[in-house]
Scaffold this motif. Sequence first.
Motif, mmCIF file in Angstrom:
data_model
loop_
_atom_site.group_PDB
_atom_site.id
_atom_site.type_symbol
_atom_site.label_atom_id
_atom_site.label_comp_id
_atom_site.label_asym_id
_atom_site.label_seq_id
_atom_site.Cartn_x
_atom_site.Cartn_y
_atom_site.Cartn_z
ATOM 1 N N ILE A 1 0.817 -1.199 0.000
ATOM 2 C CA ILE A 1 0.000 0.000 0.000
ATOM 3 C C ILE A 1 0.860 1.262 0.000
ATOM 4 N N LYS A 2 2.070 1.189 0.556
ATOM 5 C CA LYS A 2 2.928 2.370 0.641
ATOM 6 C C LYS A 2 3.491 2.787 -0.707
ATOM 7 N N THR A 3 3.487 1.882 -1.677
ATOM 8 C CA THR A 3 4.063 2.209 -2.984
ATOM 9 C C THR A 3 3.004 2.503 -4.042
ATOM 10 N N VAL A 4 1.741 2.570 -3.617
ATOM 11 C CA VAL A 4 0.650 2.640 -4.589
ATOM 12 C C VAL A 4 0.714 3.890 -5.468
ATOM 13 N N GLU A 5 1.361 4.956 -4.998
ATOM 14 C CA GLU A 5 1.430 6.180 -5.792
ATOM 15 C C GLU A 5 2.386 6.061 -6.979
ATOM 16 N N TRP A 6 3.293 5.086 -6.931
ATOM 17 C CA TRP A 6 4.231 4.944 -8.053
ATOM 18 C C TRP A 6 4.402 3.515 -8.551
ATOM 19 N N LEU A 7 3.971 2.519 -7.747
ATOM 20 C CA LEU A 7 4.073 1.123 -8.166
ATOM 21 C C LEU A 7 2.840 0.369 -7.703
ATOM 22 N N GLN A 8 2.121 -0.244 -8.649
ATOM 23 C CA GLN A 8 0.914 -1.004 -8.318
ATOM 24 C C GLN A 8 1.057 -2.422 -8.861
ATOM 25 N N LYS B 1 5.592 6.074 -12.580
ATOM 26 C CA LYS B 1 6.536 7.142 -12.885
ATOM 27 C C LYS B 1 7.771 6.516 -13.504
ATOM 28 N N ALA B 2 7.655 6.150 -14.760
ATOM 29 C CA ALA B 2 8.746 5.439 -15.428
ATOM 30 C C ALA B 2 9.592 6.413 -16.231
ATOM 31 N N ALA B 3 10.742 6.763 -15.709
ATOM 32 C CA ALA B 3 11.598 7.746 -16.359
ATOM 33 C C ALA B 3 12.053 7.292 -17.743
#
Length: 205
Positions: free
Chosen positions: A117-124, A200-202
């Motif tokens: 849940i802590k990574t949901v803003e950038w990794l799902q 957010k894939a650079a």
Amino acid sequence: MGVEGRERTRELESGAQQLSGQLGKTIQRLRKAYNLSLSELAEQSGVAKSIISQIERNETNPTLATIWRLSQALDVSIERVLASAEDEPFLEKSNRRDTPILVSEDGKMRLAIIGWIKTVEWLQWYDISADPGGVLESDAHQRGSVETLSVLEGDFEVEVAGVVQTARTGETLRYRCDRPHVVRCVGDRPGRATMVCILKAAVMD
């Protein structure tokens, strides 16, 4: 209410006061995991949008009743909502009851949110179960987002900007998801797959 019930209530109220600093972040992460707006969570929980906003910004100490309503709307236990991030063990286990499930519009695809849940803003990260013919239509994610679909059982196809590619058991598709895209379970048998979305894939900037 019996003695045990009163003790339980006191423990939860004490936890709510002690952990208010983490509560706002937890509510926000859970809300985003469901892709809910403040208005949508307010409608589902019966808690005013302004109150939820204040909770997420840690500008208020919510009552136990408010936390309970939010936990019900977010389909997690109240203990999970009150859990302090700093006290969480490194080795963590989630059960099926605490795993949110998203369902496609046609009801034939189910996405269990198994990512942290802590990574949901950038990794799902999702575990997909699909009936034959199931279709999952998704709007564009933020610019630079990339999605990976690894097929465990059955056959899937992905369509992005008119381009269609099929993957069978053991195969993986990787594609830009910063534009509308469609995932389908094709063939005559159910499908299983894992889907990882990097928001957010650079590499795609």
